[in-house]
Every structure is written in structure tokens, then in C-alpha cells.
Scaffold this active site. Structure first.
Site: not given
Ligand code: PEP
Ligand code: MG
Length: 593
Positions: A459, A506, A435, A193
């Protein structure tokens, strides 16, 4: 005086310098004081009184913080108030006092260590950090056992705050004061936090220093280098001057970035990109927006489980989703369903230990095995959608059958809500994360079932290259520019384009200027990332032509290694658009680290 340099994790960029303030720590007791059996009821009343006083105090602080720092920072106190209503927590305290005939201090301390152990056993750093929320609330009750306790002195001078750990509420209070110039803690990491708050308040911070509290005394002079992740204790004049110059350079740079944040993410040849933010806490939305985010591309909903010690209810989910949707409106918000299981285990979910958690009952696999929990989450997401800016994102899909099953449940939940006359967005988009490499290979088929895909490169790379994303021994093999990875990503983007459907990245790749340009060359237009990286990606994309990016990637795909590819891309960009590299390192300006 000796000059001491300590290394930690730079979690909030910038440079701060000033005198140290060391606040007192709350110490739980290790002494079990007993009460006679006849006084157990009195002791329970004493605890109840302390809980009531704590609630009143929290309401007070919440209102205060809301006024001074905005609603987003007051939310934590809301969560703490809820914890004090948590039946499991309250019953646990009462049981200890009744069964062990002990004082409330002991019950609070024992409960605290119980939760600490529970959270400590979790592999994921982000989850381990959350134990401090429970400690925070218990410590506050502990202090309130004395009905007339000493009032804490407010600091009167600007200072650098040094502590072993800051409890979340303490962080909100202390970082909200203009007196705090910088923060240095023994504990904590990127996801604590304090880190999130420091970034949103623009206060330089270095955490995870291990033992800074044993190296400094109140009144020592320190430099906090939030970019280099370093603390310098009692620096000589020459070092002070050097850092003063760095500070000025950084502050200027920050002002420039703030200007960039307001500009559109558009390339030199007028190709428009959308930069969205990845968040883990609802409090992050306003900060993300102020950094130029045009929506929330990934809300990691796992975090909701960390704010309570029991199962969050549909209303708990709803309150959080609605808040994010409201704060981000009219921009889109992609709510990812639970990505939990495997190493991201949580005490209240009773997840079995697995021999190979990364390949185990994770994310959508877990949700499909725990349907009531999944339905609760989907109901809440739908209920938060009437403003029509909410989207659903399903993590770790491996095969089409999983999507069909998710869709069946989703439709069933929608029908249930219609029957109850509950409003929701009938056209709410549903997408999946790409992923797992198998899912990437099936993007065209997946897209027949869903509205969009979002590539989770963190991932995807780990599973495709068989390299644990958090194992430092093999991190040298974790290469986003591995030609196989790039081929796979290109395939996903092209499949989405062919299907005329949305595609987003992402994972961390979206936050790196070089790979963002490569992704742009593949045709990607929507990028989602940690909000602090949005200005630098915007700056990089504004400095290139999409046409150049396309040409570069076409050539690059003929090369055979990550190193060759990276060198080629850097060289080509340097020749054509050198501006990309001006101030494009993580916390930019080249301060000579
Ligand atoms: C990813 O795997 O790229 C992703 C955005 O999810 P996390 O990092 O939460 O596993
Ligand atoms: Mg992921």
C-alpha cells in the site's frame, strides 16, 4: 492426438504428470419443484434430516482428515459445521420452503445463487474466492437430501485431478490422498483454498485455466507445470522427457531448500535476520514453520469474516487467534486488526459503496467508526495473549490522533477484562502499519505512542506513487525501487532505529531477494512474507555480507531512477556475492521458462 497447451495461474510450484481424473460436479437445480401446502412441514423435516446427516458426515471427515493430514487441514470442516449452525442461513432456507412452498433442492439452490451473487460482486479476488465455502456446505446438504445415495468411488490409481472448481472440503479430501499428483482447475487463484492446500501438501497446481474441463477427457495424459502456470495435454514423448528432466531438477532444488529452511537467516558477516510469515488462514501456520518461518509477521484477520455468513462472535475470533498463537509458540504472532472497507467489502458488514474506495473508510478508519466490532476483536486478541507471543498491529494509520484513539479503546478493553478476571498479556505490544505516506513521514512521532511499526510496502507504494496496486494499466509505474520510495522506507527504518523500537517490512518487497538485500542495507532485520518465499530470502541473505549491502545502498541513493538503481544493485551484488543469484527466482531453479 493434438497437443494442447493452456495457460493459467501457477499457484503451487513443481511439476506433475499423469492421467486425468475428472470428478463429477454437484449441480444445483434451476427447477423450482413445488410441494402441496400440507407437506411443507414434511419438507422442512426432510431438509433437517439432510442437515443432520451432513453434520455427522462432516464430523467423520474432520476426524479422518485430522488423523491423516493434521489438525490444520481439518479446521475447514469445523468452519463448515459452524455454518450449519448459522441462524441466518438456516432461517433463509426455511423461509424459502415456507413462503414458496418449494422442495428443499430449490431452497438450497436459490440460497447458493444468492450467496454466489453477493460474493461475486466483491472486487477483491480473495473475498470472491470464499463463496465456495458456502457452496460447499450447501452442496453437501443437497446430496444428503437423498438418504441412501450412491457412495463415491475412491480413485485407485495416481492421477492429475482436473475439475471446474474444487469445493474446499473436496480439496482437503482429494489432496490428502496420495493418489493426487497434481491439480488443474478452471477456476481459482492464488488465495483459493485449493491453492493454499496444494502449496502446503507440496502438490503442483495450476488454477484459473478457464476451460480445461472442456479440453480434456478422463484418461488423457497431462503435464502440470506449477511454476510456468501451464498445462500440456497429451504431450509427445520428447516434451514428456523434457518435463521429466525439469521435474527432477525442481525436486532436487526443493530438497535443497528444505535443508536451507532449517538453517539460520544470518549473513556472511554474522548479522542475524528474522524471517516471518504472512498468512491469511490459521491452517497455514504449520506449513510456514516448516519452511523456516520464525513467527507470523502478519495475520490478515479479515479472513475470519469469510468463514461465516454472519458476524463472527468474540469466541470465533478467539478460537482462531488462540490456534495461531498456539501453533506458532514460542514465536511471535502479529495479529492485524481488520483491514476491511473500500474494495474489501463484505456482505455481512453492510459497507456503503464509496466513490474512491482505496481512499475511503478502510481498515482502522472503519474500525474506529464501528467501535463495538473493534472492541470485540481487541478483546479476543487480548484473550489469546496469555502465552505472551501475541502482538497487535493496526493497519492504515494516517495520523497520531488515530493511534491515541485506538490506545484509549485498547486500555478500556483491558480494564474491562481485568474486571472480569480474564487473563491476558499486560505487556502486549501494540504497533501500527506504515502504509500511508503521511504516517511514514511521522514515524518518529508515531513511535512515541507504539512499540513498533511494520511497513506495508504494497500500500505504501500505491499511495506514495499514486499507482493502483492491482491495476494492470498502470502497473509499469509501480516501482519498489523508485528512489522516492526507497528514501521513504529508509526514513522509516532510521526513525525506528533512532527510537530503539522494532521495525518490520511485511509487504511484497520483503519477499524479493534484491529488495530484501537493499532493506538489509538500510538496517532492516525483520522481514515478513508469503511463507513460500522464506527459503529463497534466507538463501539470498546467507549469501551476502550486511556490510556490502550497506555500502551498496549508500551509493545507490545517489541515483535518480528505479532502473538505474536496480541495475546498479544487481551489478554490485553480482561482482561481490554472485551466489545470491543462484536459484533466486520466484520458484527458483532456472527451468528454461
Ligand atoms: C501491505 O500493504 O504491504 C500489506 C502487507 O497489507 P495488504 O497487502 O494486506 O494490504
Ligand atoms: Mg496494506
Amino acid at each position: 492426438m493434438d497437443i494442447i497447451r493452456l495457460r493459467g495461474i501457477g499457484v503451487s510450484p513443481g511439476i506433475a504428470m499423469g492421467d486425468v481424473l475428472l470428478p463429477k460436479r454437484v449441480i444445483f437445480t434451476s427447477r423450482k419443484e413445488l410441494v402441496p401446502a400440507s407437506q411443507v412441514e414434511d419438507e422442512l423435516r426432510r431438509l433437517k434430516g439432510a442437515i443432520e446427516r451432513t453434520k455427522a458426515e462432516l464430523v467423520n471427515i474432520r476426524e479422518n482428515i485430522k488423523e491423516k493430514m493434521g489438525e490444520q487441514n481439518a479446521f475447514i470442516f469445523e468452519a463448515h459445521l459452524l455454518m450449519l449452525e448459522d441462524p441466518t442461513l438456516l432461517a433463509g432456507l426455511e423461509n424459502i420452503i415456507r413462503e414458496e412452498k418449494s422442495r428443499s433442492e430449490w431452497a438450497l439452490s436459490k440460497t447458493n445463487s444468492r450467496y454466489e451473487q453477493m460474493f461475486e460482486s466483491l472486487a477483491d479476488d480473495y473475498f470472491r474466492q470464499r463463496k465456495s465455502d458456502v457452496s460447499d456446505v450447501l452442496a453437501r446438504v443437497y446430496r444428503n437430501l437423498e438418504s441412501r445415495r450412491e457412495k463415491e468411488q475412491r480413485p485407485v490409481r495416481q492421477h492429475v485431478l482436473v475439475a471446474h472448481e474444487l469445493l474446499p472440503s473436496e480439496a482437503a479430501i482429494r489432496l490428502g490422498r496420495e493418489m493426487t499428483l497434481g491439480v488443474a482447475l478452471d477456476m481459482g487463484g492464488q488465495t483459493s483454498h485449493t491453492a493454499i492446500l496444494a502449496r502446503s501438501m507440496n502438490i503442483p497446481a495450476v488454477l484459473g485455466l478457464r476451460n480445461i474441463t472442456s479440453h480434456v477427457r478422463e484418461g488423457d495424459f497431462v503435464i502440470v507445470d506449477g511454476m510456468g502456470g501451464e498445462i500440456i495435454i497429451n504431450p509427445p514423448a520428447a516434451v514428456r522427457r523434457e518435463y521429466l528432466a525439469k521435474k527432477e531438477k525442481y525436486d532436487n532444488y526443493r530438497r535443497e531448500l528444505q535443508k536451507t529452511a532449517k538453517l539460520k537467516a544470518v549473513t556472511l558477516d554474522k548479522v542475524r535476520a528474522n524471517l516471518l510469515a504472512n498468512i491469511e488462514l490459521p491452517e497455514e501456520v504449520p506449513m510456514a514453520m516448516s519452511l523456516g518461518a520464525e513467527g507470523i509477521g502478519l495475520f490478515r484477520s479479515e479472513f475470519i469474516y469469510l468463514r461465516t455468513t454472519s458476524q463472527p462472535s468474540e469466541e470465533d475470533h478467539l478460537a482462531i487467534y488462540s490456534r495461531i498463537a498456539r501453533d506458532a509458540a514460542p514465536h511471535p504472532v502479529y495479529i492485524r486488526t481488520l483491514d476491511i472497507g473500500g474494495e474489501k467489502s463484505l456482505p455481512q458488514l453492510n459497507i456503503e459503496q464509496e466513490p474512491n474506495p482505496a481512499l475511503g473508510l478502510r481498515a482502522v478508519r472503519f474500525s474506529l467508526r464501528n467501535k463495538p466490532l473493534f472492541r470485540t476483536q481487541l478483546r479476543a486478541i487480548l484473550r489469546a495473549s496469555p502465552q505472551k507471543n501475541v502482538r497487535v498491529l493496526v493497519p492504515m494509520v494516517t495520523e497520531v490522533e488515530e493511534i491515541i484513539e485506538v490506545k484509549d479503546i485498547f486500555e478500556d478493553v483491558k480494564a474491562e477484562l481485568r474486571q472480569e478476571n480474564v487473563k491476558f498479556d499486560e505487556k502486549i505490544p501494540l504497533g501500527v502499519m506504515i502504509e500511508v505516506p503521511a504516517a511514514a513521514a511521522l514515524t518518529d512521532l508515531m513511535l512515541r505512542e507504539v512499540d513498533y511499526v511494520s511497513i506495508g510496502t504494497n500500500d505504501l507504494i500505491q499511495y506514495f506513487l499514486a499507482v493502483d496496486r492491482s491495476n494492470e494499466f498502470v502497473s509499469y509505474l509501480y516501482k519498489p525501487f523508485h528512489p522516492a520510495v526507497l528514501r521513504l522506507i529508509r526514513l522509516v527504518i532510521q526513525a525506528a532505529q533512532k527510537a530503539g523500537k522494532g521495525v518490520t517490512v511485511c509487504g511484497e518487497m520483503a519477499a524479493d531477494p534484491l529488495s530484501a538485500i537493499v532493506l538489509m542495507g538500510f538496517g532492516l532485520r525483520t522481514f515478513s512474507m508469503n511463507p513460500i518465499f522464506i527459503p529463497r530470502i534466507k538463501k539470498a541473505l546467507r549469501a551476502v555480507e550486511a556490510k556490502t549491502a550497506e555500502k551498496i545502498v549508500a551509493e545507490m541513493m545517489k541515483l535518480r531512477s528505479a532502473q538505474e538503481i536496480e541495475e546498479y544493485v544487481i551489478e554490485e551484488i553480482l561482482v561481490r556475492h554472485p551466489q545470491v543469484f543462484l536459484g533466486s527466482r520466484p520458484f527458483e531453479p532456472d527451468l528454461g521458462h
